[in-house]
Scaffold this active site. Sequence first.
Site, PDB file in Angstrom:
ATOM      1  N   GLN A  17      28.140  13.301 -21.225  1.00 57.10           N
ATOM      2  CA  GLN A  17      29.036  12.752 -20.192  1.00 57.10           C
ATOM      3  C   GLN A  17      29.626  13.907 -19.360  1.00 57.10           C
ATOM      4  OE1 GLN A  17      29.757  11.196 -23.639  1.00 57.10           O
ATOM      5  NE2 GLN A  17      27.939  10.102 -22.992  1.00 57.10           N
ATOM      6  N   ASP A  77      25.960  13.008 -15.695  1.00 58.69           N
ATOM      7  CA  ASP A  77      24.741  13.017 -14.881  1.00 58.69           C
ATOM      8  C   ASP A  77      24.637  14.249 -13.981  1.00 58.69           C
ATOM      9  OD1 ASP A  77      24.244  10.418 -15.918  1.00 58.69           O
ATOM     10  OD2 ASP A  77      25.628   9.609 -14.429  1.00 58.69           O
ATOM     11  N   GLY A  88      22.304  10.253 -21.390  1.00 59.52           N
ATOM     12  CA  GLY A  88      20.876  10.270 -21.052  1.00 59.52           C
ATOM     13  C   GLY A  88      20.550  11.629 -20.468  1.00 59.52           C
ATOM     14  N   HIS A  89      19.924  12.502 -21.247  1.00 61.93           N
ATOM     15  CA  HIS A  89      19.600  13.851 -20.762  1.00 61.93           C
ATOM     16  C   HIS A  89      18.109  13.915 -20.423  1.00 61.93           C
ATOM     17  CE1 HIS A  89      23.393  15.640 -22.843  1.00 61.93           C
ATOM     18  NE2 HIS A  89      23.658  14.774 -21.917  1.00 61.93           N
ATOM     19  N   LYS A 137      22.410  18.145 -17.017  1.00 64.18           N
ATOM     20  CA  LYS A 137      22.604  19.070 -18.154  1.00 64.18           C
ATOM     21  C   LYS A 137      21.300  19.333 -18.909  1.00 64.18           C
ATOM     22  CE  LYS A 137      25.987  16.333 -19.633  1.00 64.18           C
ATOM     23  NZ  LYS A 137      26.358  15.539 -18.451  1.00 64.18           N
ATOM     24  N   LYS A 179      20.963  20.217  -8.265  1.00 63.76           N
ATOM     25  CA  LYS A 179      20.499  19.305  -7.207  1.00 63.76           C
ATOM     26  C   LYS A 179      20.931  19.780  -5.814  1.00 63.76           C
ATOM     27  CE  LYS A 179      19.550  14.992  -8.548  1.00 63.76           C
ATOM     28  NZ  LYS A 179      19.613  13.618  -9.106  1.00 63.76           N
TER      29      LYS A 179
HETATM   30  P1  IMP Z   1      30.942   4.085 -22.525  1.00 61.91           P
HETATM   31  O1  IMP Z   1      30.987   5.524 -22.915  1.00 61.91           O
HETATM   32  O2  IMP Z   1      29.585   3.471 -22.692  1.00 61.91           O
HETATM   33  O3  IMP Z   1      32.021   3.269 -23.151  1.00 61.91           O
HETATM   34  O4  IMP Z   1      31.234   4.002 -20.945  1.00 61.91           O
HETATM   35  C1  IMP Z   1      32.473   4.408 -20.375  1.00 61.91           C
HETATM   36  C2  IMP Z   1      32.261   4.954 -18.965  1.00 61.91           C
HETATM   37  O5  IMP Z   1      31.587   6.198 -19.044  1.00 61.91           O
HETATM   38  C3  IMP Z   1      31.412   4.067 -18.056  1.00 61.91           C
HETATM   39  O6  IMP Z   1      31.881   4.186 -16.723  1.00 61.91           O
HETATM   40  C4  IMP Z   1      30.025   4.675 -18.166  1.00 61.91           C
HETATM   41  O7  IMP Z   1      29.222   4.407 -17.034  1.00 61.91           O
HETATM   42  C5  IMP Z   1      30.374   6.153 -18.276  1.00 61.91           C
HETATM   43  N1  IMP Z   1      29.376   6.915 -19.025  1.00 61.91           N
HETATM   44  C6  IMP Z   1      29.172   6.934 -20.353  1.00 61.91           C
HETATM   45  N2  IMP Z   1      28.187   7.793 -20.679  1.00 61.91           N
HETATM   46  C7  IMP Z   1      27.776   8.338 -19.536  1.00 61.91           C
HETATM   47  C8  IMP Z   1      26.792   9.332 -19.224  1.00 61.91           C
HETATM   48  O8  IMP Z   1      26.120   9.913 -20.087  1.00 61.91           O
HETATM   49  N3  IMP Z   1      26.657   9.632 -17.895  1.00 61.91           N
HETATM   50  C9  IMP Z   1      27.420   9.056 -16.929  1.00 61.91           C
HETATM   51  N4  IMP Z   1      28.349   8.145 -17.174  1.00 61.91           N
HETATM   52  C10 IMP Z   1      28.527   7.780 -18.463  1.00 61.91           C
END
Ligand code: IMP
Length: 420
Positions: A221, A12, A39-40, A15, A328
């Site tokens: 991520q 977050d 989520g971009h 990007k 930001k």
């Molecule tokens: P998973 O990838 O859905 O298994 O989640 C594992 C951890 O990574 C959790 O704490 C999610 O909130 C975090 N996470 C996964 N994808 C994102 C992202 O795109 N942005 C922020 N946190 C993420």
Amino acid sequence: MVDVLLGLQWGDEGKGKIVDFLAKNYQIIARFQGGPNAGHTLYLDDKKVVLHTIPSGVFHPGILNVIGNGVVIDPVSFQAECEEIESLGVDLKACMLISERAHLILPSHKALDKASELAKGQQKIGSTLKGIGPTYMDKTGRNGLRVGDILKADFKARYQVLKDKHLQILNQPEWAEEIQSWEADFFKAIEALKQYQIIAAEYWLNEQLIAGKRILAEGAQGTMLDIDFGTYPFVTSSNTITAGLCTGLGIAPKWVGKVFGISKAYCTRVGSGPFPTELLNETGDQLRAIGHEFGATTGRPRRCGWIDLVALKYACMINGVTDLIITKADILDEMPEVFLCNAYSINGVQTQHFPYDIINDSIEPVYVKTEKWSKALSSCTNVDDLPEEFNAFTRLISDFTKVKVSFVSNGVGRHQLITL
Ligand code: IMP
């Protein structure tokens, strides 16, 4: 050459906007890991668009967008995402290429993700529940189904074998019913997926490199969620770091050029897990409110805190960052003073190293501060406009990380980006 852009915190970092800005310098944008957990967010004029699996170059005519072998695809959410983007006039069948080696997220992977989080109780990872972890587990367990498999005559039979394996693990009849209720949509989405270009992306990408094309690899991520170097076990299931682009696209390290590392001017985390500089007070609430810190994929409120230079320096080292981008920065405009963590005190001993056992060690952040900006950053349009207090802030960051700050984003607008 392939340049890479990635997050240096817990995701977050903003990007999407930066890929959108840099895109004009590239002919190809490629995603190399993650999936619909990402989520971009992009702003096209006044319209907000959130991309999950599709690379952020799709709104630039002439750019080809690759979904690499390291990505995991949920056909159902992918179909919905494609339909939304196509409704905005983008011809994805022409501008998007999908690796035949990318793994598929099945309905039963999503059920396993939910069941696993339920079983962990208080210790849950805070997964996005998109089936990411179980899909990567099947990849390394050598059970997974790949995009290329959907073109084979025995796809349904192979699907059934894997689903049965998952049902044995889940071992509850309710799951079987739930999975079955998702299947009609899944098989419809598989037919939709067949309409797009499915290719041997590693060959195609290497041919483009030899032909002198410029590729931007778009990370998802962030580094602190990396499966190897993040705050394990509170991490995602893929390599989110520079090295991930080599395995996730089939590109050798010799092609890697610039590494654009993105960090917010403060820090956020969504989901559970350690966060040394978290602010569980009014300042944290203020950052969340001003920065609209709610997950782009799940809508969950993000945890907020000050920028953590110990973690940032570690992330710069692991990724070989050549250019830092601070996003930001305008969100700190209203803060009476701004803090930066430049050491941890662990059991009374100060260190600038990011520890292995971040879960059990008791970490106290040590801070330096800069004064309130004498001018709102949101009103600045070029480097000469920036207030001295903010320049002191970026100096502290680059002196500590030993990487220059190249760009500062000071608002959501496409034009609100200052080159330093
Ligand atoms: P998973 O990838 O859905 O298994 O989640 C594992 C951890 O990574 C959790 O704490 C999610 O909130 C975090 N996470 C996964 N994808 C994102 C992202 O795109 N942005 C922020 N946190 C993420």
